[in-house]
Design an enzyme around this catalytic site. Structure first.
Site, mmCIF file in Angstrom:
data_model
loop_
_atom_site.group_PDB
_atom_site.id
_atom_site.type_symbol
_atom_site.label_atom_id
_atom_site.label_comp_id
_atom_site.label_asym_id
_atom_site.label_seq_id
_atom_site.Cartn_x
_atom_site.Cartn_y
_atom_site.Cartn_z
ATOM 1 N N CYS A 183 25.306 -4.392 67.538
ATOM 2 C CA CYS A 183 24.839 -3.962 68.708
ATOM 3 C C CYS A 183 26.604 -3.868 68.903
ATOM 4 C CB CYS A 183 24.331 -3.634 69.770
ATOM 5 S SG CYS A 183 22.816 -3.685 68.699
ATOM 6 N N ARG A 216 30.586 -2.937 62.883
ATOM 7 C CA ARG A 216 29.431 -4.174 62.717
ATOM 8 C C ARG A 216 27.436 -4.145 62.425
ATOM 9 N NH1 ARG A 216 31.209 -7.040 67.282
ATOM 10 N NH2 ARG A 216 28.707 -7.330 68.347
ATOM 11 N N TRP A 252 21.922 -1.298 66.860
ATOM 12 C CA TRP A 252 21.402 -2.024 65.495
ATOM 13 C C TRP A 252 19.761 -2.331 66.085
ATOM 14 C CZ3 TRP A 252 19.258 -6.497 63.767
ATOM 15 C CH2 TRP A 252 18.390 -7.001 62.271
ATOM 16 N N ASN A 288 23.962 -5.083 74.731
ATOM 17 C CA ASN A 288 23.840 -6.498 73.807
ATOM 18 C C ASN A 288 23.209 -7.298 73.397
ATOM 19 O OD1 ASN A 288 25.866 -4.722 72.531
ATOM 20 N ND2 ASN A 288 27.617 -6.186 72.397
ATOM 21 N N GLY A 289 22.668 -7.696 73.061
ATOM 22 C CA GLY A 289 21.569 -8.580 73.205
ATOM 23 C C GLY A 289 19.716 -8.461 73.159
ATOM 24 N N GLU A 344 27.740 -17.777 45.850
ATOM 25 C CA GLU A 344 28.393 -15.729 46.831
ATOM 26 C C GLU A 344 28.510 -15.630 45.984
ATOM 27 O OE1 GLU A 344 28.780 -15.870 49.523
ATOM 28 O OE2 GLU A 344 30.948 -14.999 49.856
ATOM 29 N N LYS A 369 27.239 -11.347 47.122
ATOM 30 C CA LYS A 369 27.775 -10.360 47.606
ATOM 31 C C LYS A 369 28.016 -9.883 46.633
ATOM 32 C CE LYS A 369 30.386 -10.983 49.514
ATOM 33 N NZ LYS A 369 30.823 -12.308 50.445
ATOM 34 N N GLU A 402 24.394 -7.302 47.952
ATOM 35 C CA GLU A 402 24.510 -6.951 49.272
ATOM 36 C C GLU A 402 25.031 -5.928 49.619
ATOM 37 O OE1 GLU A 402 26.187 -9.744 51.932
ATOM 38 O OE2 GLU A 402 27.753 -10.274 50.905
ATOM 39 N N HIS A 451 13.093 -24.287 33.344
ATOM 40 C CA HIS A 451 12.179 -24.271 34.685
ATOM 41 C C HIS A 451 11.110 -23.022 35.154
ATOM 42 C CE1 HIS A 451 12.776 -28.452 33.964
ATOM 43 N NE2 HIS A 451 14.073 -28.734 33.998
ATOM 44 N N LYS A 478 27.863 -7.325 59.965
ATOM 45 C CA LYS A 478 28.606 -8.226 60.569
ATOM 46 C C LYS A 478 28.362 -9.338 61.657
ATOM 47 C CE LYS A 478 32.174 -9.625 59.077
ATOM 48 N NZ LYS A 478 32.819 -10.259 57.411
#
Ligand code: G6P
Length: 607
Positions: A2, A27, A75, A101-102, A481, A485, A488, A504, A602
């Protein structure tokens, strides 16, 4: 996640609020809204979807009048993304508006109490409870009311509040969620993130927990919850506006990939003096350092992957055991940690809820915490015992690139600094590594110059369904990584495997044409990884191999991408570049929304 923005001045607030919300888009969000006081009442315009949809709804902010207003990108946590659940939220009579926010953890109980008193809620959100509580307790003084409401709230919040009765005031409060006040000329602003107000001002107050700001056109007062006046320092933000703009690039991610040589240089150079690493930020002497029996690394997402690289480097150079934990797991596993454990926390935003709470858990148990953070003044930076800032500048793309690279740079600096203090490195090696570190930005530039090769390979594989990344040792950490990348931002399923572990189980997933990206940069293990490459090739895999230019023969076992030879420690900084570019080009060819991948945020400020 948010985002909050607010304006009070003599101009129409709508256009600025929309521009601010647009800046906060990176964000991650699913709905947006604004509320303005038009002089007689509070007007709310909000909608599910993008800020572009809100622009249409408000004619670019022009059809909503008022010189004071608050805006929000949401969000979803409590209640699905929808028009009604979008912020701002009004109290029942429409007298008070709130952006938040929160998370209010006890919202259900508060909501039940208010509902029992006959108050009707419109949304499913936890935030609406704040607007309703303000109206319920209001007896004529908004500050007194807000202080009373704060006593009832459990959880985290950054709040912007406006009232119908007072078109000359915005109230802002924070607890565990960032909020800044921007200082202008005859106008002032609030924002959850400096980028939203950089076009207007670089002078800010950074609110701390339980501080309340009363923002008027001609001044700002900051008080605590006892109503005592606080005198805070004005901070000047170093980032300039262009750093948060695309500057001619199609995507922020590409711009940020290309900025890496500069960002890495900015992180390293000020800390190299007369051929030595100087980390004044760390307040530990050799004696204190020697007492640590373990290093504990805490982070989430890509920052966690930096931690996995750091484990290999620290253990090799310092001979201290290292544990790397996903912050969300660490908190709830009753970790064995005390004052003989050094904790390193890695976070670009410095606000990731899990990382922050994990850090506090480590501190509670007596551990000394060094944080590696990009955002100056963020909670983790402020609350850790020592902070080493990465000087990456604002990172806007959700998929991190330059922040990751600068975090790696700090790991190298720390490894050299500590190895020197502990005497675990010989002077010649120390000197050689410093030399390599100085030339790192140049080497990254060299790889970026070869980007068309990676674009070509991306064009061959962008239609793939699954992609595997394999590597050994630090190359395995990089595989993690590379895989993150790709998945996502391109939505292609991908997995990272320690190359020796493939047989395995995972090797059963390899079939004709499955792309396997093999990292083969680690000199000592070339023979081993070549065997693993042969294993997957035999089963039909189409292999891309990333290797040092000292091994041209590897072009015979796969489509090769060569990086300049460097010492083992620094190779991750070089090998990660083709991985970032590969993910970028694949996603671009697929037409994905590269800077704002679906469902991702983000800065993840909820657990
Ligand atoms: C989110 C971002 C990731 C990031 C992670 C940790 O999931 O999408 O790119 O690595 O958070 O963020 P931090 O700000 O703590 O580095």
């Amino acid at each position: 996640m948010c985002g909050i923005v607010g304006y009070i001045g003599y101009e129409q607030a709508g256009p600025f609020l929309l521009d601010g919300l647009q800046t906060l888009e990176y964000r991650g969000y699913d709905s947006a809204g604004i509320c303005l006081n038009d002089g007689s009442e509070l007007i709310v315009k909000k909608a599910k979807g993008k800020v572009g949809d809100l622009r249409k709804l408000t004619d670019d902010g022009k059809n909503t009048k008022g010189t004071v207003g608050i805006g929000h990108t949401r969000w979803a946590t409590h209640g699905e993304p929808s028009d009604v659940n979008a912020h701002p939220h009004l109290s029942e009579s429409g007298r008070f508006a709130v952006v938040h926010n929160g998370i209010i953890e006890n919202y259900q109980q508060l909501k039940d109490n208010l509902t029992a008193k006959g108050i009707v809620f419109r949304s499913m959100t936890d935030t609406e409870v704040i607007a309703q509580l303000i109206e319920y307790y209001y007896k004529g003084d908004l500050i007194d009311t807000i202080i009373k409401v704060l006593e009832k709230l459990e959880g985290s919040y950054a709040l912007g509040v406006i009232s119908q009765d007072d078109p000359d005031e915005i109230i802002a409060v924070r607890k565990e969620s960032p909020l800044i006040i921007g200082i202008g000329e005859n106008e002032n602003y609030i924002a959850s993130d400096v980028t939203a107000i950089l076009s207007k001002t670089r002078k800010i107050y950074r609110l701390e927990n339980n501080e309340i700001a009363i923002i008027r056109r001609d001044g700002i007062r900051i008080i605590d919850t006892d109503k005592d006046e606080l005198h805070k320092e004005i901070e000047t933000v170093e980032w300039d506006v262009s750093a948060a703009e695309k500057g001619g690039y199609e995507h922020f991610m590409f711009k940020e990939i290309m900025e890496q040589p500069e960002a890495v240089a900015k992180t390293i150079s000020p800390r190299l003096k007369n051929g030595r690493v100087v980390l004044d930020e760390i307040h530990l002497n050799a004696e204190q350092l020697r007492k640590f029996t373990k290093i504990n690394i805490l982070a989430c997402g890509s920052a966690y992957h930096v931690g996995v690289v750091a484990k290999y480097i620290f253990e090799k150079m310092l001979r201290i055991p290292v544990e790397v934990d996903l912050a969300s797991e660490f908190r709830y596993r009753d970790p064995i940690i005390n004052d003989r454990v050094l904790t390193v926390v890695i976070s670009q935003s410095g606000e990731t809820a899990d990382t922050k709470e994990a850090m506090k858990e480590a501190q509670r148990r007596g551990s000394h915490v060094i944080s590696i953070v990009n955002v100056v003044g963020s909670a983790i930076a402020v609350e850790s015992d020592d902070v080493i800032y990465t000087w990456a500048g604002p990172e806007i793309a959700v998929a991190t690139t330059k922040a990751y690279s600068t975090q790696l740079a700090v790991i190298y600096l720390m490894a050299l600094y500590f190895a020197d203090m502990l005497g675990t490195i010989v002077p010649d090696e120390y000197k050689a590594l410093i030399g390599e570190l100085e030339s790192l930005p140049e080497r990254i530039t060299k790889i970026l110059e070869n980007k068309e090769r990676i674009q070509y390979l991306a064009s061959k594989f962008f239609n793939s369904r699954d992609v595997f990344f394999i590597g050994r040792n630090i190359d395995y950490a990089l595989s993690l990584e590379g895989s993150l990348k790709l998945k996502e931002i391109s939505y292609i399923h991908s997995e990272a495997y320690a190359a020796g572990e493939l047989k395995h189980g995972t090797i059963s997933l390899i079939e004709k044409g499955t792309p396997v990206i093999a990292l083969a940069t680690h000199e000592e293990l070339i023979g081993k990884i070549v065997s693993n490459i042969e294993e997957v090739k035999t089963r039909g895999a189409d292999v891309i191999v990333i290797a040092c230019d000292t091994h041209p023969e590897l072009a015979n076992i796969g489509q090769a991408i060569f990086i300049p030879k460097s010492c083992d420690m620094l190779l991750p900084s070089l090998a990660v570049i083709p991985l970032q570019l590969f993910a970028y080009y694949v996603s671009s060819l697929k037409g994905c929304d590269i800077d704002k991948p679906r469902n991702l945020a983000k800065s993840v400020t909820v657990e």
